[in-house]
Motif scaffolding. Sequence first.
Motif, PDB file in Angstrom:
ATOM      1  N   THR A   1      39.403  16.419  -0.499  1.00  0.00           N
ATOM      2  CA  THR A   1      38.413  17.473  -0.682  1.00  0.00           C
ATOM      3  C   THR A   1      38.706  18.146  -2.007  1.00  0.00           C
ATOM      4  O   THR A   1      39.870  18.323  -2.392  1.00  0.00           O
ATOM      5  CB  THR A   1      38.443  18.504   0.462  1.00  0.00           C
ATOM      6  OG1 THR A   1      39.726  19.140   0.510  1.00  0.00           O
ATOM      7  CG2 THR A   1      38.155  17.835   1.802  1.00  0.00           C
TER       8      THR A   1
ATOM      9  N   SER B   1      33.670  23.038  -8.131  1.00  0.00           N
ATOM     10  CA  SER B   1      32.299  23.391  -8.515  1.00  0.00           C
ATOM     11  C   SER B   1      32.137  24.905  -8.533  1.00  0.00           C
ATOM     12  O   SER B   1      32.848  25.624  -7.821  1.00  0.00           O
ATOM     13  CB  SER B   1      31.301  22.789  -7.522  1.00  0.00           C
ATOM     14  OG  SER B   1      31.388  21.383  -7.498  1.00  0.00           O
TER      15      SER B   1
ATOM     16  N   ARG C   1      27.659  19.457 -10.836  1.00  0.00           N
ATOM     17  CA  ARG C   1      28.223  18.669  -9.746  1.00  0.00           C
ATOM     18  C   ARG C   1      29.392  17.824 -10.249  1.00  0.00           C
ATOM     19  O   ARG C   1      29.482  17.480 -11.439  1.00  0.00           O
ATOM     20  CB  ARG C   1      27.164  17.750  -9.129  1.00  0.00           C
ATOM     21  CG  ARG C   1      26.053  18.502  -8.404  1.00  0.00           C
ATOM     22  CD  ARG C   1      25.046  17.527  -7.833  1.00  0.00           C
ATOM     23  NE  ARG C   1      25.655  16.629  -6.861  1.00  0.00           N
ATOM     24  CZ  ARG C   1      25.778  16.906  -5.564  1.00  0.00           C
ATOM     25  NH1 ARG C   1      25.328  18.057  -5.090  1.00  0.00           N
ATOM     26  NH2 ARG C   1      26.340  16.039  -4.739  1.00  0.00           N
ATOM     27  N   VAL C   2      30.293  17.489  -9.339  1.00  0.00           N
ATOM     28  CA  VAL C   2      31.426  16.627  -9.677  1.00  0.00           C
ATOM     29  C   VAL C   2      30.920  15.203  -9.892  1.00  0.00           C
ATOM     30  O   VAL C   2      30.233  14.636  -9.036  1.00  0.00           O
ATOM     31  CB  VAL C   2      32.483  16.663  -8.560  1.00  0.00           C
ATOM     32  CG1 VAL C   2      33.604  15.665  -8.864  1.00  0.00           C
ATOM     33  CG2 VAL C   2      33.054  18.073  -8.403  1.00  0.00           C
TER      34      VAL C   2
ATOM     35  N   VAL D   1      30.082  11.090  -3.650  1.00  0.00           N
ATOM     36  CA  VAL D   1      30.592  12.466  -3.634  1.00  0.00           C
ATOM     37  C   VAL D   1      29.661  13.284  -2.746  1.00  0.00           C
ATOM     38  O   VAL D   1      28.490  13.484  -3.066  1.00  0.00           O
ATOM     39  CB  VAL D   1      30.630  13.076  -5.053  1.00  0.00           C
ATOM     40  CG1 VAL D   1      31.171  14.509  -4.991  1.00  0.00           C
ATOM     41  CG2 VAL D   1      31.493  12.221  -5.988  1.00  0.00           C
ATOM     42  N   ASN D   2      30.178  13.728  -1.614  1.00  0.00           N
ATOM     43  CA  ASN D   2      29.405  14.546  -0.682  1.00  0.00           C
ATOM     44  C   ASN D   2      29.800  16.012  -0.839  1.00  0.00           C
ATOM     45  O   ASN D   2      30.991  16.334  -0.880  1.00  0.00           O
ATOM     46  CB  ASN D   2      29.643  14.107   0.769  1.00  0.00           C
ATOM     47  CG  ASN D   2      29.015  12.770   1.076  1.00  0.00           C
ATOM     48  OD1 ASN D   2      27.863  12.525   0.719  1.00  0.00           O
ATOM     49  ND2 ASN D   2      29.756  11.884   1.734  1.00  0.00           N
ATOM     50  N   GLU D   3      28.815  16.889  -0.920  1.00  0.00           N
ATOM     51  CA  GLU D   3      29.069  18.314  -1.126  1.00  0.00           C
ATOM     52  C   GLU D   3      28.762  19.111   0.140  1.00  0.00           C
ATOM     53  O   GLU D   3      27.817  18.791   0.871  1.00  0.00           O
ATOM     54  CB  GLU D   3      28.217  18.831  -2.287  1.00  0.00           C
ATOM     55  CG  GLU D   3      28.566  20.251  -2.727  1.00  0.00           C
ATOM     56  CD  GLU D   3      27.814  20.664  -3.976  1.00  0.00           C
ATOM     57  OE1 GLU D   3      26.907  21.511  -3.856  1.00  0.00           O
ATOM     58  OE2 GLU D   3      28.125  20.136  -5.064  1.00  0.00           O
TER      59      GLU D   3
ATOM     60  N   ARG E   1      31.626  25.812  -2.858  1.00  0.00           N
ATOM     61  CA  ARG E   1      31.012  24.485  -2.905  1.00  0.00           C
ATOM     62  C   ARG E   1      32.117  23.441  -2.998  1.00  0.00           C
ATOM     63  O   ARG E   1      32.755  23.291  -4.022  1.00  0.00           O
ATOM     64  CB  ARG E   1      30.066  24.369  -4.092  1.00  0.00           C
ATOM     65  CG  ARG E   1      28.789  25.164  -3.954  1.00  0.00           C
ATOM     66  CD  ARG E   1      27.996  25.143  -5.240  1.00  0.00           C
ATOM     67  NE  ARG E   1      27.692  23.784  -5.688  1.00  0.00           N
ATOM     68  CZ  ARG E   1      27.444  23.449  -6.951  1.00  0.00           C
ATOM     69  NH1 ARG E   1      27.477  24.374  -7.895  1.00  0.00           N
ATOM     70  NH2 ARG E   1      27.168  22.208  -7.282  1.00  0.00           N
TER      71      ARG E   1
ATOM     72  N   SER F   1      33.595  19.408  -2.414  1.00  0.00           N
ATOM     73  CA  SER F   1      33.188  18.013  -2.504  1.00  0.00           C
ATOM     74  C   SER F   1      34.166  17.151  -1.704  1.00  0.00           C
ATOM     75  O   SER F   1      35.372  17.411  -1.702  1.00  0.00           O
ATOM     76  CB  SER F   1      33.164  17.542  -3.954  1.00  0.00           C
ATOM     77  OG  SER F   1      32.251  18.305  -4.722  1.00  0.00           O
ATOM     78  N   ARG F   2      33.623  16.125  -1.036  1.00  0.00           N
ATOM     79  CA  ARG F   2      34.449  15.172  -0.297  1.00  0.00           C
ATOM     80  C   ARG F   2      34.323  13.803  -0.952  1.00  0.00           C
ATOM     81  O   ARG F   2      33.216  13.341  -1.241  1.00  0.00           O
ATOM     82  CB  ARG F   2      34.004  15.076   1.162  1.00  0.00           C
ATOM     83  CG  ARG F   2      34.167  16.348   1.951  1.00  0.00           C
ATOM     84  CD  ARG F   2      33.700  16.155   3.387  1.00  0.00           C
ATOM     85  NE  ARG F   2      34.565  15.227   4.114  1.00  0.00           N
ATOM     86  CZ  ARG F   2      34.383  14.930   5.412  1.00  0.00           C
ATOM     87  NH1 ARG F   2      33.366  15.445   6.086  1.00  0.00           N
ATOM     88  NH2 ARG F   2      35.212  14.090   6.011  1.00  0.00           N
ATOM     89  N   ILE F   3      35.462  13.156  -1.162  1.00  0.00           N
ATOM     90  CA  ILE F   3      35.458  11.812  -1.727  1.00  0.00           C
ATOM     91  C   ILE F   3      36.520  10.974  -1.026  1.00  0.00           C
ATOM     92  O   ILE F   3      37.398  11.504  -0.327  1.00  0.00           O
ATOM     93  CB  ILE F   3      35.740  11.803  -3.242  1.00  0.00           C
ATOM     94  CG1 ILE F   3      37.177  12.291  -3.530  1.00  0.00           C
ATOM     95  CG2 ILE F   3      34.735  12.651  -3.996  1.00  0.00           C
ATOM     96  CD1 ILE F   3      37.629  12.080  -4.967  1.00  0.00           C
TER      97      ILE F   3
ATOM     98  N   SER G   1      33.138  17.127 -14.912  1.00  0.00           N
ATOM     99  CA  SER G   1      31.917  17.927 -14.882  1.00  0.00           C
ATOM    100  C   SER G   1      31.774  18.579 -16.241  1.00  0.00           C
ATOM    101  O   SER G   1      32.780  18.908 -16.886  1.00  0.00           O
ATOM    102  CB  SER G   1      31.975  18.984 -13.777  1.00  0.00           C
ATOM    103  OG  SER G   1      30.802  19.772 -13.756  1.00  0.00           O
TER     104      SER G   1
END
Length: 296
Positions: free
Chosen positions: A20, A24, A38-39, A47-49, A57, A59-61, A72
Motif C-alpha cells: 500500500t 498521493s 495519480r501514482v 494501481v488501485n486507489e 488517498r 494506492s494498492r499494488i 508522479s
Amino acid sequence: MLVRFGFEISLQCTMPVPMTLALSPHSGFRARRIGSDRVQSEPQILVNEYIDAFGNRMSRIVAPPGMLTLWSDCAVESDGLPDPVIPEARQLPVEQLPPETLVYLRASRYCESDALVGRAWNIFGNTPEGWPRVQAICDFVHNHVTFGYQFGRPTKTAQEVFVEKSGVCRDFAHLSIALCRAMNIPARYASGYLGDIGVPPAGAGDFCAWFEAFLDGEWHTFDARYNTPRIGRVLMTRGYDAADVAMITSFGNYALTAFRVWCEEIPQHLDDNSVNCLLKMRPAADIPAIIPARVG
C-alpha cells in the motif's frame, strides 16, 4: 502561482510483493491541478486507489519481481501565501471540543503524550492558552531538537526525541503533537511536499512532516522543524502519527534503489499547455536523491 511536485521511487523485488502506498495528495486538498497526481509505474502495473479513514488517498499494488519505478509529476495552483498565522485563535476547553477531535487528545504509537504530561505542564503551564501555547511548543521543539537524517529511525517515539534531542522532520512533528495533546490541545500528524519556495535552497528534495492543531473550531498548520510560515505546501496525508501514513507499507521484502522528490515554483510565463508539455517529461536525473533510508 503554480507549484510542480512529484517523486520517483525505484524498488527491486525478488518475488511479487503486495504494497500500500501513501503517495498521493490528500482527498481534502482541493487546489486546481494541471496533469495527473495519480501514482504511475514503469513497467505499467495495476494501481488501485482507495480512501482510508483519515481521508488519505492510498494506492494498492503488487510489485512484480525485478525493478519497478513508481512516479508522479503534477502542477497545482497555490495562492503563493505563507501558512496563516492567527495569534488570537483560542484553545477550547475539552468539554467544548467537537467529538471527532477527542481522538486526537489520546496517546498514540509514536506520540506517547501520557508519558509527557508532567514535563509539558512544567514547561508550558504558564504560557497563554491557544495559539501562543502551540507556538511556544513549536519554539521549544525547534530549539530542543537537532535535525539530521543520521538521527532518524523507524521506531523512534516522541519521548525518545525529547530525551535524545535529535531527529528528522517526523520526530519534530511527533514531539510537538505529544506535547500539544499533553496540554489538552487536539493535534494530528500531517505530511506532504514542501519545496524551497521563498527560502534559500536546503539541499536534496524530500517529503516533509508537520502537524495540525485544533484551535477555535479549525485545524491549523504548524511546523516545528522550520518554525516559520512557508509557501506552497501540498498536503498528502494525515493521521494520529506516522504509523498511519507510511509512504510504503510492504507485505514482503524489497530493496529501495532510488528516491527523488521535487517541489518547485513554475515560471509565471508558462501557460497551461506549456506546463502540460513540461509534465510529460519527468525532471532530469540531475535532481539529487537523498539517502534511501526512509524514516521521515
